[in-house]
Design an enzyme around this catalytic site. Structure first.
Site, PDB file in Angstrom:
ATOM      1  N   ARG A 115       7.435  -7.336 -19.295  1.00 20.71           N
ATOM      2  CA  ARG A 115       7.194  -8.770 -19.053  1.00 20.71           C
ATOM      3  C   ARG A 115       7.497  -9.685 -20.236  1.00 20.71           C
ATOM      4  O   ARG A 115       7.431 -10.911 -20.085  1.00 20.71           O
ATOM      5  CB  ARG A 115       5.754  -8.972 -18.565  1.00 20.71           C
ATOM      6  CG  ARG A 115       5.465  -8.271 -17.250  1.00 20.71           C
ATOM      7  CD  ARG A 115       6.376  -8.757 -16.129  1.00 20.71           C
ATOM      8  NE  ARG A 115       6.089  -8.047 -14.878  1.00 20.71           N
ATOM      9  CZ  ARG A 115       6.587  -8.387 -13.704  1.00 20.71           C
ATOM     10  NH1 ARG A 115       7.389  -9.416 -13.588  1.00 20.71           N
ATOM     11  NH2 ARG A 115       6.297  -7.670 -12.626  1.00 20.71           N
ATOM     12  N   GLU A 137     -11.610 -10.814 -11.080  1.00 23.01           N
ATOM     13  CA  GLU A 137     -11.012 -12.140 -10.987  1.00 23.01           C
ATOM     14  C   GLU A 137     -12.026 -13.116 -10.412  1.00 23.01           C
ATOM     15  O   GLU A 137     -12.817 -12.744  -9.545  1.00 23.01           O
ATOM     16  CB  GLU A 137      -9.790 -12.044 -10.071  1.00 23.01           C
ATOM     17  CG  GLU A 137      -8.956 -13.287 -10.050  1.00 23.01           C
ATOM     18  CD  GLU A 137      -7.684 -13.067  -9.240  1.00 23.01           C
ATOM     19  OE1 GLU A 137      -7.116 -11.959  -9.313  1.00 23.01           O
ATOM     20  OE2 GLU A 137      -7.292 -13.979  -8.532  1.00 23.01           O
ATOM     21  N   GLN A 158       1.955 -10.956 -10.294  1.00 20.53           N
ATOM     22  CA  GLN A 158       2.908 -10.058 -10.972  1.00 20.53           C
ATOM     23  C   GLN A 158       2.160  -9.099 -11.903  1.00 20.53           C
ATOM     24  O   GLN A 158       2.482  -7.922 -11.994  1.00 20.53           O
ATOM     25  CB  GLN A 158       3.930 -10.889 -11.768  1.00 20.53           C
ATOM     26  CG  GLN A 158       4.821 -11.723 -10.858  1.00 20.53           C
ATOM     27  CD  GLN A 158       5.772 -12.634 -11.621  1.00 20.53           C
ATOM     28  OE1 GLN A 158       5.629 -12.869 -12.810  1.00 20.53           O
ATOM     29  NE2 GLN A 158       6.743 -13.172 -10.926  1.00 20.53           N
ATOM     30  N   TRP A 159       1.150  -9.611 -12.554  1.00 20.67           N
ATOM     31  CA  TRP A 159       0.352  -8.826 -13.509  1.00 20.67           C
ATOM     32  C   TRP A 159      -0.377  -7.702 -12.777  1.00 20.67           C
ATOM     33  O   TRP A 159      -0.516  -6.592 -13.279  1.00 20.67           O
ATOM     34  CB  TRP A 159      -0.668  -9.752 -14.153  1.00 20.67           C
ATOM     35  CG  TRP A 159      -1.110  -9.442 -15.537  1.00 20.67           C
ATOM     36  CD1 TRP A 159      -1.593  -8.239 -16.003  1.00 20.67           C
ATOM     37  CD2 TRP A 159      -1.148 -10.334 -16.650  1.00 20.67           C
ATOM     38  NE1 TRP A 159      -1.938  -8.350 -17.319  1.00 20.67           N
ATOM     39  CE2 TRP A 159      -1.676  -9.635 -17.746  1.00 20.67           C
ATOM     40  CE3 TRP A 159      -0.808 -11.685 -16.812  1.00 20.67           C
ATOM     41  CZ2 TRP A 159      -1.878 -10.220 -18.999  1.00 20.67           C
ATOM     42  CZ3 TRP A 159      -1.016 -12.258 -18.054  1.00 20.67           C
ATOM     43  CH2 TRP A 159      -1.534 -11.529 -19.132  1.00 20.67           C
TER      44      TRP A 159
HETATM   45  C1  LIG Z   1      11.904  -8.312 -13.543  1.00 19.84           C
HETATM   46  C2  LIG Z   1      11.016  -7.724 -12.494  1.00 19.84           C
HETATM   47  C3  LIG Z   1      11.202  -8.029 -11.157  1.00 19.84           C
HETATM   48  C4  LIG Z   1      10.379  -7.470 -10.166  1.00 19.84           C
HETATM   49  N1  LIG Z   1      10.554  -7.813  -8.866  1.00 19.84           N
HETATM   50  C5  LIG Z   1       9.745  -7.300  -7.924  1.00 19.84           C
HETATM   51  C6  LIG Z   1       9.885  -7.648  -6.561  1.00 19.84           C
HETATM   52  O1  LIG Z   1      10.775  -8.397  -6.197  1.00 19.84           O
HETATM   53  N2  LIG Z   1       9.027  -7.135  -5.652  1.00 19.84           N
HETATM   54  C7  LIG Z   1       8.022  -6.275  -6.038  1.00 19.84           C
HETATM   55  O2  LIG Z   1       7.267  -5.803  -5.173  1.00 19.84           O
HETATM   56  N3  LIG Z   1       7.858  -5.930  -7.306  1.00 19.84           N
HETATM   57  C8  LIG Z   1       8.680  -6.413  -8.262  1.00 19.84           C
HETATM   58  N4  LIG Z   1       8.488  -6.074  -9.566  1.00 19.84           N
HETATM   59  C9  LIG Z   1       7.354  -5.220  -9.909  1.00 19.84           C
HETATM   60  C10 LIG Z   1       7.789  -3.760 -10.163  1.00 19.84           C
HETATM   61  O3  LIG Z   1       8.316  -3.184  -8.984  1.00 19.84           O
HETATM   62  C11 LIG Z   1       6.574  -2.921 -10.627  1.00 19.84           C
HETATM   63  O4  LIG Z   1       5.613  -2.833  -9.601  1.00 19.84           O
HETATM   64  C12 LIG Z   1       5.903  -3.540 -11.826  1.00 19.84           C
HETATM   65  O5  LIG Z   1       6.870  -3.877 -12.777  1.00 19.84           O
HETATM   66  C13 LIG Z   1       4.887  -2.557 -12.424  1.00 19.84           C
HETATM   67  O6  LIG Z   1       5.588  -1.521 -13.069  1.00 19.84           O
HETATM   68  P1  LIG Z   1       5.236  -0.024 -12.808  1.00 19.84           P
HETATM   69  O7  LIG Z   1       5.323   0.337 -11.378  1.00 19.84           O
HETATM   70  O8  LIG Z   1       6.078   0.776 -13.769  1.00 19.84           O
HETATM   71  O9  LIG Z   1       3.692   0.008 -13.302  1.00 19.84           O
HETATM   72  P2  LIG Z   1       2.550   1.041 -12.927  1.00 19.84           P
HETATM   73  O10 LIG Z   1       2.308   1.086 -11.468  1.00 19.84           O
HETATM   74  O11 LIG Z   1       1.402   0.649 -13.797  1.00 19.84           O
HETATM   75  O12 LIG Z   1       3.137   2.443 -13.322  1.00 19.84           O
HETATM   76  C14 LIG Z   1       3.326   2.797 -14.684  1.00 19.84           C
HETATM   77  C15 LIG Z   1       4.227   4.007 -14.750  1.00 19.84           C
HETATM   78  O13 LIG Z   1       3.519   5.127 -14.223  1.00 19.84           O
HETATM   79  C16 LIG Z   1       4.431   5.971 -13.546  1.00 19.84           C
HETATM   80  N5  LIG Z   1       4.020   6.089 -12.120  1.00 19.84           N
HETATM   81  C17 LIG Z   1       3.361   5.168 -11.393  1.00 19.84           C
HETATM   82  N6  LIG Z   1       3.127   5.611 -10.149  1.00 19.84           N
HETATM   83  C18 LIG Z   1       3.679   6.845 -10.093  1.00 19.84           C
HETATM   84  C19 LIG Z   1       3.781   7.813  -9.060  1.00 19.84           C
HETATM   85  N7  LIG Z   1       3.296   7.606  -7.851  1.00 19.84           N
HETATM   86  N8  LIG Z   1       4.417   8.974  -9.355  1.00 19.84           N
HETATM   87  C20 LIG Z   1       4.930   9.211 -10.580  1.00 19.84           C
HETATM   88  N9  LIG Z   1       4.863   8.330 -11.600  1.00 19.84           N
HETATM   89  C21 LIG Z   1       4.242   7.163 -11.346  1.00 19.84           C
HETATM   90  C22 LIG Z   1       5.819   5.352 -13.668  1.00 19.84           C
HETATM   91  O14 LIG Z   1       6.463   5.910 -14.808  1.00 19.84           O
HETATM   92  C23 LIG Z   1       5.508   3.896 -13.922  1.00 19.84           C
HETATM   93  O15 LIG Z   1       6.533   3.238 -14.632  1.00 19.84           O
HETATM   94  C24 LIG Z   1       9.315  -6.595 -10.545  1.00 19.84           C
HETATM   95  C25 LIG Z   1       9.146  -6.287 -11.909  1.00 19.84           C
HETATM   96  C26 LIG Z   1       9.961  -6.836 -12.871  1.00 19.84           C
HETATM   97  C27 LIG Z   1       9.716  -6.489 -14.333  1.00 19.84           C
END
Ligand SMILES: Cc1cc2nc3c(=O)[nH]c(=O)nc-3n(C[C@H](O)[C@H](O)[C@H](O)COP(=O)(O)OP(=O)(O)OC[C@H]3O[C@@H](n4cnc5c(N)ncnc54)[C@H](O)[C@@H]3O)c2cc1C
Length: 229
Positions: A195, A94, A75-76
């Site tokens: 998280r 890792e 997840q991290w």
């Molecule tokens: C409660 C919970 C349940 C979840 N369940 C699932 C699951 O079932 N399956 C699964 O696969 N994942 C799941 N996730 C993971 C989730 O989909 C995200 O991958 C994860 O939380 C990382 O967040 P993020 O994508 O915002 O982070 P990062 O990838 O670090 O992105 C950070 C921020 O950068 C911006 N960004 C990133 N990429 C782009 C881009 N290409 N274009 C424009 N802006 C961008 C966005 O604002 C994003 O929020 C879950 C997360 C949570 C918190």
């Protein structure tokens, strides 16, 4: 170092910058820098965070060592922006089971730590199921680990390569893995906002709260400004 779960921990290995470096990087365009954090600097930090002027928060960096179950690591690992191997300024390393370098350990929930399915949601969990079921679940998990580890040890004794013998390692989601995570303060805050939330899996919430405690000691004003709760 903060202990988490039965065997895990989070440790702040290193950090670059302080609340002051956020302020000074924001003020560089005025060719101004301060050496102590003043009330007006704290106000500026809050302004930057509330108005999404995020780049000054990317001049501060934190490096953590984490020892956690693989399910938490997966997840991290999804935090890509500003906190992963895909970004040349940050990193993830890792411990690999291709080499036998350390004792194999597993996360084993205590008897009262097995949670029920949530009532109104497809993900997450509800309250503890209590000891009769919990005791049986812990017993079964221990048995599964013992059986798998016998096969693993057998494979190693036969001279099978470690990188293949690890296929026998049981309970992969509970296998404890150690990694270094280096991320910008903004990246850390994004991780924490998602998280430490009640919707995140309980185990990663515990690790995120440890990260939060350690990061707040170093960046009390900036991190508080970036956190939504
Ligand atoms: C409660 C919970 C349940 C979840 N369940 C699932 C699951 O079932 N399956 C699964 O696969 N994942 C799941 N996730 C993971 C989730 O989909 C995200 O991958 C994860 O939380 C990382 O967040 P993020 O994508 O915002 O982070 P990062 O990838 O670090 O992105 C950070 C921020 O950068 C911006 N960004 C990133 N990429 C782009 C881009 N290409 N274009 C424009 N802006 C961008 C966005 O604002 C994003 O929020 C879950 C997360 C949570 C918190």
């Amino acid at each position: 170092m903060i202990q988490v779960l039965d065997k895990g921990y989070v440790r702040l290995v290193d950090a670059m910058g302080s609340d002051l470096s956020v302020v000074n990087s924001a003020r560089v365009s005025y060719n101004k820098a301060t050496e102590t954090l003043r009330p007006e600097d704290e106000k500026l930090i809050k302004f930057l965070a509330t108005h999404d002027h995020t780049s000054p928060f990317r001049h501060a960096t934190l490096q953590f060592e984490v020892y956690a179950p693989l399910m938490v690591a997966r997840q991290w690992w999804k935090y890509i922006i500003g906190s992963s191997h895909q970004d040349p300024f940050t990193a993830w390393n890792e411990s690999s089971r291709r080499y036998v370098t350390e004792e194999i350990e597993f996360y084993i929930p205590e008897e009262d730590a097995w949670r029920s399915k949530p009532e109104n949601s497809k993900q997450g969990s509800g309250p503890s199921l209590g000891t009769p079921i919990g005791a049986e679940a812990t017993k079964r998990l221990l048995q599964q680990i013992e059986d798998g580890m016998k096969n693993y040890d057998w494979a190693i004794e036969q001279g099978i390569a470690t990188e293949q013998a690890r296929l026998f390692i049981p309970s992969a989601y509970g296998l404890m893995v150690r990694w270094y995570w280096t991320a910008s303060l903004q990246g850390v805050s994004h991780f924490l906002n998602q998280r430490t939330d009640a919707h995140a899996q309980h185990e990663i919430q515990l690790f995120a709260n440890a990260v939060k405690t350690l990061a707040l000691e170093r960046f009390p004003v900036s991190l508080s400004a970036l956190l939504t709760e």
